[in-house]
Design an enzyme around this catalytic site. Sequence first.
Site, PDB file in Angstrom:
ATOM      1  N   ASP A  33      38.550 100.498 -64.452  1.00  0.00           N
ATOM      2  CA  ASP A  33      38.189  99.085 -64.544  1.00  0.00           C
ATOM      3  C   ASP A  33      39.301  98.248 -63.907  1.00  0.00           C
ATOM      4  O   ASP A  33      40.480  98.560 -64.071  1.00  0.00           O
ATOM      5  CB  ASP A  33      38.000  98.694 -66.018  1.00  0.00           C
ATOM      6  CG  ASP A  33      37.320  97.350 -66.187  1.00  0.00           C
ATOM      7  OD1 ASP A  33      37.954  96.318 -65.854  1.00  0.00           O
ATOM      8  OD2 ASP A  33      36.184  97.334 -66.643  1.00  0.00           O
ATOM      9  N   ILE A  34      38.928  97.188 -63.199  1.00  0.00           N
ATOM     10  CA  ILE A  34      39.939  96.352 -62.533  1.00  0.00           C
ATOM     11  C   ILE A  34      40.663  95.436 -63.508  1.00  0.00           C
ATOM     12  O   ILE A  34      41.695  94.859 -63.163  1.00  0.00           O
ATOM     13  CB  ILE A  34      39.348  95.532 -61.366  1.00  0.00           C
ATOM     14  CG1 ILE A  34      38.245  94.594 -61.857  1.00  0.00           C
ATOM     15  CG2 ILE A  34      38.835  96.450 -60.265  1.00  0.00           C
ATOM     16  CD1 ILE A  34      37.805  93.560 -60.837  1.00  0.00           C
ATOM     17  N   ASN A  91      27.259  97.668 -72.983  1.00  0.00           N
ATOM     18  CA  ASN A  91      26.767  96.316 -73.256  1.00  0.00           C
ATOM     19  C   ASN A  91      25.391  96.185 -72.616  1.00  0.00           C
ATOM     20  O   ASN A  91      25.213  96.546 -71.455  1.00  0.00           O
ATOM     21  CB  ASN A  91      27.713  95.266 -72.659  1.00  0.00           C
ATOM     22  CG  ASN A  91      29.085  95.319 -73.272  1.00  0.00           C
ATOM     23  OD1 ASN A  91      29.222  95.414 -74.485  1.00  0.00           O
ATOM     24  ND2 ASN A  91      30.110  95.266 -72.445  1.00  0.00           N
ATOM     25  N   GLU A  99      27.746  91.947 -68.276  1.00  0.00           N
ATOM     26  CA  GLU A  99      28.107  91.027 -67.195  1.00  0.00           C
ATOM     27  C   GLU A  99      27.561  91.462 -65.846  1.00  0.00           C
ATOM     28  O   GLU A  99      27.267  90.620 -65.006  1.00  0.00           O
ATOM     29  CB  GLU A  99      29.628  90.879 -67.116  1.00  0.00           C
ATOM     30  CG  GLU A  99      30.219  90.212 -68.351  1.00  0.00           C
ATOM     31  CD  GLU A  99      31.733  90.100 -68.300  1.00  0.00           C
ATOM     32  OE1 GLU A  99      32.351  90.472 -67.281  1.00  0.00           O
ATOM     33  OE2 GLU A  99      32.313  89.649 -69.305  1.00  0.00           O
ATOM     34  N   HIS A 104      26.278 100.602 -67.167  1.00  0.00           N
ATOM     35  CA  HIS A 104      27.618 101.179 -67.093  1.00  0.00           C
ATOM     36  C   HIS A 104      28.144 101.455 -68.492  1.00  0.00           C
ATOM     37  O   HIS A 104      27.877 100.716 -69.423  1.00  0.00           O
ATOM     38  CB  HIS A 104      28.592 100.298 -66.306  1.00  0.00           C
ATOM     39  CG  HIS A 104      28.681  98.879 -66.754  1.00  0.00           C
ATOM     40  ND1 HIS A 104      27.679  97.954 -66.550  1.00  0.00           N
ATOM     41  CD2 HIS A 104      29.664  98.206 -67.393  1.00  0.00           C
ATOM     42  CE1 HIS A 104      28.055  96.770 -67.032  1.00  0.00           C
ATOM     43  NE2 HIS A 104      29.251  96.905 -67.574  1.00  0.00           N
TER      44      HIS A 104
END
Length: 121
Positions: A33-34, A91, A99, A104
């Site tokens: 993850d960034i 999520n 988002e 994912h």
Amino acid sequence: MTYDPNNVFARILKGEIPCKKVYEDAFALAFHDIAPKAPVHVLVIPKGAYVSWNDFSEKAPAEEIAGFVRAVGAVARQLGLEEPGYRMLINTGRDGGQEVPHLHVHLFGGRVLGRMIPDGV
């Protein structure tokens, strides 16, 4: 919600956006993850065009579902998260905090993560 073929994860799958890859097979791609929320924070995405867990569980063929679930487990093992443990998070939808409109799985680990939802909520 309809699938947007230009969402950020679709663009990563197409090679248009680079990622720090952890794992890849026929069913999934995993990358860091960034904006990590734990010492280990990896995203695992299916290679198919699925908006959410609901979409995936309804439309994906059994082989693809099994392959993706196995890929998530393989990533956790590869990262050494089995012991002492880790958290998986998906999520789904607006209220679930999704988002990016591409299914994912977040894998979190590397420290004690604590309670996810406090008592009394």
